[in-house]
Design a protein around this motif. Structure first.
Motif, PDB file in Angstrom:
ATOM      1  N   ILE A  46     -10.270  54.972 -48.102  1.00  0.00           N
ATOM      2  CA  ILE A  46     -10.848  56.215 -48.629  1.00  0.00           C
ATOM      3  C   ILE A  46      -9.869  56.904 -49.571  1.00  0.00           C
ATOM      4  O   ILE A  46     -10.241  57.348 -50.673  1.00  0.00           O
ATOM      5  N   VAL A  47      -8.608  56.997 -49.156  1.00  0.00           N
ATOM      6  CA  VAL A  47      -7.603  57.673 -49.977  1.00  0.00           C
ATOM      7  C   VAL A  47      -7.380  56.920 -51.286  1.00  0.00           C
ATOM      8  O   VAL A  47      -7.246  57.530 -52.355  1.00  0.00           O
ATOM      9  N   SER A  48      -7.345  55.587 -51.233  1.00  0.00           N
ATOM     10  CA  SER A  48      -7.129  54.793 -52.443  1.00  0.00           C
ATOM     11  C   SER A  48      -8.291  54.949 -53.426  1.00  0.00           C
ATOM     12  O   SER A  48      -8.092  54.956 -54.640  1.00  0.00           O
ATOM     13  N   MET A  49      -9.497  55.085 -52.910  1.00  0.00           N
ATOM     14  CA  MET A  49     -10.647  55.296 -53.780  1.00  0.00           C
ATOM     15  C   MET A  49     -10.541  56.631 -54.503  1.00  0.00           C
ATOM     16  O   MET A  49     -10.945  56.757 -55.663  1.00  0.00           O
ATOM     17  N   ILE A  50      -9.973  57.632 -53.827  1.00  0.00           N
ATOM     18  CA  ILE A  50      -9.865  58.972 -54.422  1.00  0.00           C
ATOM     19  C   ILE A  50      -8.676  59.070 -55.365  1.00  0.00           C
ATOM     20  O   ILE A  50      -8.803  59.538 -56.503  1.00  0.00           O
ATOM     21  N   LEU A  51      -7.495  58.614 -54.908  1.00  0.00           N
ATOM     22  CA  LEU A  51      -6.264  58.809 -55.676  1.00  0.00           C
ATOM     23  C   LEU A  51      -5.990  57.711 -56.682  1.00  0.00           C
ATOM     24  O   LEU A  51      -5.390  57.963 -57.740  1.00  0.00           O
ATOM     25  N   ARG A 110     -11.542  50.098 -55.890  1.00  0.00           N
ATOM     26  CA  ARG A 110     -12.888  49.697 -55.502  1.00  0.00           C
ATOM     27  C   ARG A 110     -12.797  48.508 -54.558  1.00  0.00           C
ATOM     28  O   ARG A 110     -11.911  47.672 -54.689  1.00  0.00           O
ATOM     29  N   TYR A 111     -13.726  48.436 -53.617  1.00  0.00           N
ATOM     30  CA  TYR A 111     -13.669  47.409 -52.581  1.00  0.00           C
ATOM     31  C   TYR A 111     -14.987  46.658 -52.517  1.00  0.00           C
ATOM     32  O   TYR A 111     -16.059  47.218 -52.799  1.00  0.00           O
ATOM     33  N   ASN A 112     -14.910  45.384 -52.119  1.00  0.00           N
ATOM     34  CA  ASN A 112     -16.121  44.583 -52.038  1.00  0.00           C
ATOM     35  C   ASN A 112     -16.772  44.717 -50.660  1.00  0.00           C
ATOM     36  O   ASN A 112     -16.253  45.395 -49.760  1.00  0.00           O
ATOM     37  N   TYR A 113     -17.895  44.027 -50.533  1.00  0.00           N
ATOM     38  CA  TYR A 113     -18.697  44.144 -49.315  1.00  0.00           C
ATOM     39  C   TYR A 113     -17.887  43.799 -48.067  1.00  0.00           C
ATOM     40  O   TYR A 113     -17.924  44.497 -47.056  1.00  0.00           O
ATOM     41  N   TRP A 114     -17.129  42.703 -48.137  1.00  0.00           N
ATOM     42  CA  TRP A 114     -16.438  42.216 -46.943  1.00  0.00           C
ATOM     43  C   TRP A 114     -15.277  43.122 -46.551  1.00  0.00           C
ATOM     44  O   TRP A 114     -14.952  43.248 -45.360  1.00  0.00           O
TER      45      TRP A 114
END
Length: 412
Positions: A176-181, A185-189
């Protein structure tokens, strides 16, 4: 039919001998990496056990322990950094990096127009962007200190195996933090793996919710232990941001500055200490005095609402813990630099079951800690999720154009 090899391809200056020597060198590197992984796993498991044992004679002085940890980290990391600078392993210019002002282009400024004028939010964002990287080290120290004090408050009320399981929630918070800062982006798995980690943690808490969980862990402090990973996840994201800004920056430059600010900012954490009644109604200076007296093994008067604290085993449990903790952290850094993030991740994944198994042994002050069936099921779920997460990360790194799927037959 013979193949003619051009004479230019033959190096008569000793390259055959070099090729012969490459095999022993490669074999030695593999042995070295294997040995580092073994040290990392062994010291990491002992670090978890020693950390739990340390809180038994010092359980009433979590804030004091946090302050003491900051002092030990700062001294150790700066000593290592000084040595590395002296031998030339770290260029002196790297010490100036945190204070270099970055020139921000106008296109990078976050601007919000309000009735033809730049809003206050835009002004603050431009001010923040123009500050040198020093700001990130201050935030790292604050987040490291916050995570440390919260985990130390929760640890005396949570069993060793449950502490390990709750700490796996850092994967979700890091995502979550990496997506904000970091705009990651992360894949389905990867998302599925994080969801499974949370489900595994919830399954582990089943008996605790019923009031008779592993080691008589208390539900509120289990949740608090999981929550202590939020500031740690922010600190990790900030470190990653720093290394993206300066890829060749030495890790001990980052750790030294972060630990320094963790120590300098300790008064900021006083309200948290008071919120959880860690001072036991004592004035702050008297609390620190009692904490130091307990640390050296002195006899304390009865603490309000907590009875007598047996400090007689001190200070040896703490010295054992901090020695193992520093050795583990440094070994993990060396492994990361010597091999790859994949091997470091595998070592940390193996650390999970090893740590749980170690708690089955009869340790001084701690005794034997059993794990209930629900916690064991949660452990298996988390292990599977961690392996899948890493495999999905490898696919994403090697195939960035098609990283949403692990296979054409599996969902994306």
């Amino acid at each position: 039919m013979y193949t003619v090899v051009p004479r230019d391809d033959l190096d008569l200056t000793g390259s055959p001998l070099q090729r012969i020597n490459q095999k022993p060198n490669k074999r030695w590197k593999e042995i070295r990496i294997f040995f580092l992984m073994f040290l990392c796993i062994a010291s990491g498991g002992l670090n978890r056990v020693a950390g739990k044992i340390m809180t038994i004679p010092m359980g009433n002085f979590s804030f004091f322990l946090s302050l003491l940890n900051g002092v030990m980290y700062t001294i150790t990391y700066w000593a290592i950094l000084y040595f590395r600078v002296q031998i030339g392993a770290v260029p002196y210019d790297q010490l100036k990096f945190p204070y270099k002002r970055r020139i921000q282009s106008r296109s990078l400024n976050f601007q919000i127009q309000s009735q033809g004028s730049i809003s206050k939010i835009s002004s603050w964002m431009r001010f923040w962007n123009n500050l040198p990287p020093f700001k990130y080290f201050v935030l790292m120290g604050a987040m490291d200190g916050l995570g440390n004090i919260i985990s130390l408050i929760a640890q005396p009320n949570v069993s060793g195996p449950m502490t390990i399981l709750m700490n796996q929630t850092i994967i979700l918070f890091s995502m979550i933090v990496s997506m904000i800062l970091l705009n990651a982006r992360y894949n389905y798995w990867q998302v599925w793996s994080c969801f499974t980690v949370i489900m595994g943690a919830l399954v582990s808490l089943t008996n605790t919710l019923a009031g008779h969980g592993t080691g008589q862990s208390k539900l509120f402090f289990c949740i608090l232990m999981a929550g202590s990973n939020i500031p740690s996840a922010i600190s990790f994201a900030l470190k990653e941001k720093i290394f993206k800004m300066q890829p060749d920056l030495d890790v001990f430059v980052v750790n030294s500055l972060a630990s320094t600010f963790q120590l300098v900012l300790w008064p900021v954490f006083v309200p948290i200490t008071l919120l959880f009644d860690q001072t036991h109604g004592l004035p702050l200076l008297k609390y620190v005095e009692y904490g130091f007296k307990c640390f050296v093994g002195g006899v304390l008067p009865e603490l309000p609402g907590n009875g007598n604290q047996d400090c007689s085993p001190n200070p040896w449990p703490y010295f054992v813990y901090i020695s193992i903790n520093l050795f583990f952290n440094i070994t993990l850094l060396v492994l990361l630099k010597s091999s790859s993030s994949l091997l470091a991740f595998l070592a940390l994944t193996a650390l999970l079951p090893v740590s749980v198994i170690l708690f089955y042994f009869n340790w001084p002050l701690l005794g034997t800690t059993t794990i209930d069936s629900y916690a064991f099921i949660g452990l298996v779920m988390i292990l599977v999720a961690l392996v899948v997460y890493r495999l999905a990360s490898v696919v994403k790194e090697n195939f960035p154009d098609d990283s949403t799927c692990c296979s054409r037959w599996l969902p994306c």
